[in-house]
Design an enzyme around this catalytic site. Structure first.
Site, PDB file in Angstrom:
ATOM      1  N   SER A 167       7.503  88.866  35.141  1.00 53.64           N
ATOM      2  CA  SER A 167       6.578  89.181  34.064  1.00 53.64           C
ATOM      3  C   SER A 167       5.631  90.297  34.511  1.00 53.64           C
ATOM      4  O   SER A 167       6.088  91.367  34.898  1.00 53.64           O
ATOM      5  CB  SER A 167       5.837  87.919  33.628  1.00 53.64           C
ATOM      6  N   ARG A 237      -4.313  81.802  24.701  1.00 53.35           N
ATOM      7  CA  ARG A 237      -3.278  81.087  25.442  1.00 53.35           C
ATOM      8  C   ARG A 237      -2.250  80.472  24.495  1.00 53.35           C
ATOM      9  O   ARG A 237      -1.054  80.470  24.804  1.00 53.35           O
ATOM     10  CB  ARG A 237      -3.917  79.998  26.301  1.00 53.35           C
ATOM     11  N   ASP A 330      14.772  84.828  26.634  1.00 53.74           N
ATOM     12  CA  ASP A 330      13.436  85.424  26.711  1.00 53.74           C
ATOM     13  C   ASP A 330      13.192  86.298  25.483  1.00 53.74           C
ATOM     14  O   ASP A 330      13.840  87.320  25.296  1.00 53.74           O
ATOM     15  CB  ASP A 330      13.327  86.259  27.988  1.00 53.74           C
ATOM     16  N   HIS A 359      10.953  82.918  28.191  1.00 50.18           N
ATOM     17  CA  HIS A 359      10.366  83.724  29.265  1.00 50.18           C
ATOM     18  C   HIS A 359      10.007  82.882  30.485  1.00 50.18           C
ATOM     19  O   HIS A 359      10.197  83.315  31.628  1.00 50.18           O
ATOM     20  CB  HIS A 359       9.123  84.434  28.719  1.00 50.18           C
ATOM     21  N   ASP A 360       9.496  81.688  30.265  1.00 53.01           N
ATOM     22  CA  ASP A 360       9.120  80.821  31.389  1.00 53.01           C
ATOM     23  C   ASP A 360      10.309  80.358  32.217  1.00 53.01           C
ATOM     24  O   ASP A 360      10.122  79.696  33.253  1.00 53.01           O
ATOM     25  CB  ASP A 360       8.357  79.594  30.876  1.00 53.01           C
TER      26      ASP A 360
END
Length: 378
Positions: A167, A237, A330, A359-360
């Site tokens: 990232s 967040r 992602d 993505h994680d």
């Protein structure tokens, strides 16, 4: 046997800086002096927080730089504890016997310039003793890497065996290959890109506005007012975490199930909303809103080809190995961005990690990431 280096050897004592109270006790500060930034401004003094594992070989050829993501820090592995509110973010990838073997490599992790975990950032004292706040200058990923290069000089590391990150950390890894091609043997760019995409900039703007629109933000100067823009940071967040996971995963995990004991038709939450609320509260408890804004802005300006004639020209002097790893689900850094980076370099291909987590996945699918990095390290 792995050695955790709280007090590094071979570093001049006059450049070591005590970290603020409450910092990671296993990290140390390296004072790197004034920083001439891409914006044209100068940061008159800067310190970078560093954590290391292992020992630097006599020939200094075994150093690995691990770059953290947006809300990460130097604590790559290890338990949570005093001064370190979360456990390490990459267990199974870094450590004794892992792909990045701390019994074999001297592993270095820096907190990015602009950070809030010991490095100079918006929450740090300015020369007048007050927090930088709104006066903290615009920084870029290129500025962050220039700062890390100075840290490497002070640690006696002329060339990295590997620079790796995911990232925002992948942005820094790519910038290392472009800015310091002779100082990196291999580069691993994971779930990232050589240039920020409009979609990423758009998501980042929404997060920045969520924070700057909080009345407790005070234009960035909330530090000495006894308040924290927690609502805005929590909203940022929530926005970000939605992009970190795939739509399919969220639907499979939560669907339209109600949060336990609540009824959406009567103002209660859905389970997925409770999930986002939980992650928002966790971040608010450990991260600085001004830092979030500064680093998100830095990511938006990321472009290894800026002023260099494009990505291909920027990478033309880099003859090391470029290992690009993408996560198939992602939606924030889609596989196509990794393919663009490989095409710009002209060699290699994209290693695709299979994951439902979006993505994680670069933090979750540690077995797959570890195998890819073992190949990169030969």
């Amino acid at each position: 046997m792995t050695v955790l280096s709280r007090r590094p050897t071979g570093v001049r004592p006059d450049v070591l800086e005590p970290l603020p109270p409450g910092s990671n006790p296993d990290a140390f500060g390296v004072r790197i002096g004034p920083q001439a930034l891409e914006s044209g401004e100068t940061l008159p003094e800067a310190t970078i927080a560093v954590q290391t594992w292992g020992r630097l070989a006599p020939d200094r050829a075994n150093a690995v730089l691990v770059e953290h993501a947006l809300t990460g820090d130097t604590h790559v592995i290890g338990a949570a504890g005093p001064g370190q509110p979360t456990a390490g973010w990459w267990p199974g990838v870094v450590g004794p016997g892992c792909a990045i073997d701390t019994d074999r490599y001297f592993v270095v992790a820096t907190n990015a310039l602009g950070g809030c975990r010991g490095s100079t950032g918006p929450s740090s004292p300015a020369p007048d003793g007050r927090p930088w706040g709104s006066r903290f200058p615009q920084i870029s990923v290129r500025d962050q890497v220039a700062a890390e290069a100075q840290v490497a000089d002070l640690l006696g590391i002329n060339r990295w065996r590997l620079v790796v990150g995911g990232s925002m950390g992948g942005m820094r890894a790519a910038e290392w290959a472009a800015s310091y091609p002779d100082r990196v043997q291999d580069t691993a760019v994971i779930a990232s890109a050589g240039v920020a995409a409009a979609d990423q900039i758009a998501w980042g703007q929404a997060q920045i506005l969520a924070i700057t629109g909080d009345p407790d933000y005070y234009g960035g100067d909330y530090y000495d007012r006894g308040v924290v823009p927690s609502h805005g940071l929590g909203l940022a967040r929530r926005i970000a975490h939605t992009t970190y996971r795939s739509a399919d995963e969220l639907d499979r995990r939560f669907g339209v199930v109600e949060q336990a004991g609540e009824q959406p038709l009567r103002g209660g939450r859905f389970s997925v909303e409770g999930y986002l609320d939980h992650h928002a509260a966790k971040l608010v408890g450990r991260f600085d809103a001004g830092t979030y804004v500064a680093l998100t802005r830095a990511m938006a300006t990321h472009d290894i080809g800026r002023g260099r004639g494009g990505m291909a020209a920027a990478l033309s002097s880099y003859d090391g190995g470029l290992h690009v790893i993408a996560v198939d689900s992602d939606r924030l850094f889609p596989v196509s961005l990794s393919e663009e980076l490989v095409a710009a370099h002209g060699t290699g291909d994209v290693h695709v990690v299979r994951s439902p987590h979006g993505h994680d996945g670069f933090l979750i699918e540690t077995d797959q990431i570890a195998r890819a990095l073992s190949t990169a390290l030969g």
